[in-house]
Design a protein around this motif. Structure first.
Motif, PDB file in Angstrom:
ATOM      1  N   HIS A 164       0.784  -1.244   0.110  1.00 28.98           N
ATOM      2  CA  HIS A 164       0.124   0.250   0.041  1.00 28.98           C
ATOM      3  C   HIS A 164       0.801   1.328  -0.051  1.00 28.98           C
ATOM      4  O   HIS A 164       2.182   1.266   0.186  1.00 28.98           O
ATOM      5  CB  HIS A 164      -1.029   0.117   1.242  1.00 28.98           C
ATOM      6  CG  HIS A 164      -0.310  -0.054   2.456  1.00 28.98           C
ATOM      7  ND1 HIS A 164       0.146   1.158   2.941  1.00 28.98           N
ATOM      8  CD2 HIS A 164       0.045  -0.842   3.554  1.00 28.98           C
ATOM      9  CE1 HIS A 164       1.017   0.914   4.448  1.00 28.98           C
ATOM     10  NE2 HIS A 164       0.928  -0.419   4.366  1.00 28.98           N
ATOM     11  N   GLY A 165       0.172   2.374  -0.092  1.00 28.09           N
ATOM     12  CA  GLY A 165       0.865   3.711  -0.277  1.00 28.09           C
ATOM     13  C   GLY A 165       0.801   4.339   1.085  1.00 28.09           C
ATOM     14  O   GLY A 165       0.151   3.782   2.114  1.00 28.09           O
ATOM     15  N   TRP A 166       1.222   5.538   1.291  1.00 26.66           N
ATOM     16  CA  TRP A 166       1.131   6.559   2.334  1.00 26.66           C
ATOM     17  C   TRP A 166      -0.006   7.233   2.548  1.00 26.66           C
ATOM     18  O   TRP A 166      -0.779   7.706   1.300  1.00 26.66           O
ATOM     19  CB  TRP A 166       2.434   7.518   2.183  1.00 26.66           C
ATOM     20  CG  TRP A 166       2.416   8.223   3.347  1.00 26.66           C
ATOM     21  CD1 TRP A 166       3.437   8.173   4.295  1.00 26.66           C
ATOM     22  CD2 TRP A 166       2.066   9.747   3.412  1.00 26.66           C
ATOM     23  NE1 TRP A 166       3.348   9.132   5.235  1.00 26.66           N
ATOM     24  CE2 TRP A 166       2.705  10.253   4.655  1.00 26.66           C
ATOM     25  CE3 TRP A 166       1.260  10.543   2.615  1.00 26.66           C
ATOM     26  CZ2 TRP A 166       2.281  11.559   5.155  1.00 26.66           C
ATOM     27  CZ3 TRP A 166       0.975  11.949   3.443  1.00 26.66           C
ATOM     28  CH2 TRP A 166       1.413  12.277   4.592  1.00 26.66           C
TER      29      TRP A 166
ATOM     30  N   HIS B 128       1.521   0.533  -4.632  1.00 29.08           N
ATOM     31  CA  HIS B 128       0.708   1.905  -4.776  1.00 29.08           C
ATOM     32  C   HIS B 128       1.409   3.025  -4.136  1.00 29.08           C
ATOM     33  O   HIS B 128       1.967   2.936  -3.139  1.00 29.08           O
ATOM     34  CB  HIS B 128      -0.648   1.932  -4.697  1.00 29.08           C
ATOM     35  CG  HIS B 128      -1.496   3.083  -4.750  1.00 29.08           C
ATOM     36  ND1 HIS B 128      -1.767   3.898  -3.593  1.00 29.08           N
ATOM     37  CD2 HIS B 128      -1.853   3.793  -5.606  1.00 29.08           C
ATOM     38  CE1 HIS B 128      -2.270   4.793  -3.890  1.00 29.08           C
ATOM     39  NE2 HIS B 128      -2.345   4.771  -5.242  1.00 29.08           N
ATOM     40  N   SER B 129       1.789   3.993  -5.288  1.00 25.19           N
ATOM     41  CA  SER B 129       2.172   5.244  -4.424  1.00 25.19           C
ATOM     42  C   SER B 129       3.662   5.244  -3.820  1.00 25.19           C
ATOM     43  O   SER B 129       4.442   4.584  -4.334  1.00 25.19           O
ATOM     44  CB  SER B 129       1.312   5.862  -3.619  1.00 25.19           C
ATOM     45  OG  SER B 129       1.535   7.323  -3.336  1.00 25.19           O
ATOM     46  N   MET B 130       3.590   5.329  -2.438  1.00 29.13           N
ATOM     47  CA  MET B 130       5.060   5.073  -1.740  1.00 29.13           C
ATOM     48  C   MET B 130       5.416   3.632  -1.879  1.00 29.13           C
ATOM     49  O   MET B 130       6.269   3.135  -2.045  1.00 29.13           O
ATOM     50  CB  MET B 130       4.943   5.576  -0.352  1.00 29.13           C
ATOM     51  CG  MET B 130       6.213   5.309   0.535  1.00 29.13           C
ATOM     52  SD  MET B 130       6.084   5.775   2.197  1.00 29.13           S
ATOM     53  CE  MET B 130       4.939   4.391   2.613  1.00 29.13           C
TER      54      MET B 130
ATOM     55  N   ALA C 104       0.375   4.187  -9.586  1.00 26.87           N
ATOM     56  CA  ALA C 104       0.611   5.641  -9.666  1.00 26.87           C
ATOM     57  C   ALA C 104       1.817   5.547  -8.505  1.00 26.87           C
ATOM     58  O   ALA C 104       1.731   6.220  -7.318  1.00 26.87           O
ATOM     59  CB  ALA C 104      -0.621   6.053  -8.881  1.00 26.87           C
ATOM     60  N   ALA C 105       2.927   5.112  -8.953  1.00 21.51           N
ATOM     61  CA  ALA C 105       4.195   5.046  -8.182  1.00 21.51           C
ATOM     62  C   ALA C 105       4.625   6.364  -7.691  1.00 21.51           C
ATOM     63  O   ALA C 105       4.625   7.076  -8.442  1.00 21.51           O
ATOM     64  CB  ALA C 105       5.270   3.898  -8.715  1.00 21.51           C
TER      65      ALA C 105
END
Length: 272
Positions: A30-32, A97-99, A123-124
């Motif tokens: 997961h992301g931040w 994803h993301s972070m 969406a890195a």
């Protein structure tokens, strides 16, 4: 089912394991500043198509332990390595994803893609998250000062910071109930982990890591993303061998919800 894996003395990481035990394994990062439950709408669908979804709560987030230290990309990538050593899966699709996308890129470079068959970048936040001298102009909207403000807000009014950050997450309208749910996931993190991983987002660079990726890589990115703008996806596509850029024309940062059906279809197609 859910279980814990010890990654170092006193630090247990929560793993959510959904779908058929003999399904094709996908590991989600997961992301931040959320946790693995953000992928609920993938867990609902992908197991029906024969995939086993393994979601990891990074240290400091969700149901994982929340130690005071260990929030560099190197340490977070090392945690993933320990988890994969302890789970009896091989030939995984590793998705971040993301972070989380930045962390899985570091994992690929630092651990030579151990057990990974394909890489999915959602969406890195890579190859950089904040502006800095010496890199192409126009890649990112964020400055180090912007992230510093997020860190200050984390220590002074974390719920409001999360609310404001969440307002940038989706391009398509979402219900108030859904927005509140996303905010609640971020509030499950510790404030310390939220701030310290923001430091990593602010300072880390991944240009060299990209050249070390040796597996087919899907770059899934919304063209309306204001957190990790689309030029970041184009930069990654230029630097990673065997990359496929998959744009989402009606999505922002939360592309797996903005265009849920398209995302699930394209993600399953790539993961096959």
């Amino acid at each position: 089912m859910g279980y814990y894996i010890t990654v170092e003395h006193g630090v247990d990481i929560y793993v959510n394991d959904v779908g058929p035990s003999d399904g094709k394994p996908i590991v989600f990062i997961h992301g931040w500043p959320q946790n693995n439950k953000i992928f609920e709408y993938q867990y609902n669908q992908l197991p029906k198509w024969g995939y086993r979804c393994i979601g990891i709560d990074l240290r400091g987030f969700g149901k994982s332990d929340k130690p005071w230290s260990g929030y560099s990309y190197d340490r977070l990538a090392d945690d993933i390595r320990v988890i994969l050593e302890n789970i009896r899966v091989n030939n995984i699709i590793l998705a971040g994803h993301s972070m989380g996308g930045a962390i899985v890129i570091r994992y690929m470079a630092r651990h030579m893609g151990y057990k990974v068959r394909k890489l999915a970048l959602l969406a890195a936040a890579a190859p950089i998250f904040t502006k800095r001298p010496g890199f192409p102009v126009g890649l990112t909207n964020m400055t180090k000062e912007d992230v510093n403000k997020l860190i200050v807000q984390t220590y002074t009014d974390r719920p409001e910071m999360i609310k404001e950050f969440g307002e940038k997450f989706f391009y398509q309208p979402v219900s108030d109930s859904f927005a509140n749910w996303v905010q609640s996931l971020a509030l499950e993190a510790s404030g310390n982990a939220t701030a310290r991983t923001a430091v990593s987002l602010r300072d880390e660079e991944l240009w060299r890591d990209l050249s070390m990726i040796r597996v087919p890589t899907g770059i899934f990115h919304g063209i309306h993303d204001v957190i990790c703008p689309f030029p970041l996806a184009e930069a990654m596509n230029n630097e990673i061998r065997h990359a496929e850029l998959i744009p989402f024309m009606n999505s922002g940062h939360g592309l797996f919800y903005c265009e849920m059906d398209k995302f699930n279809y394209e993600f399953a197609r790539f993961s096959n």
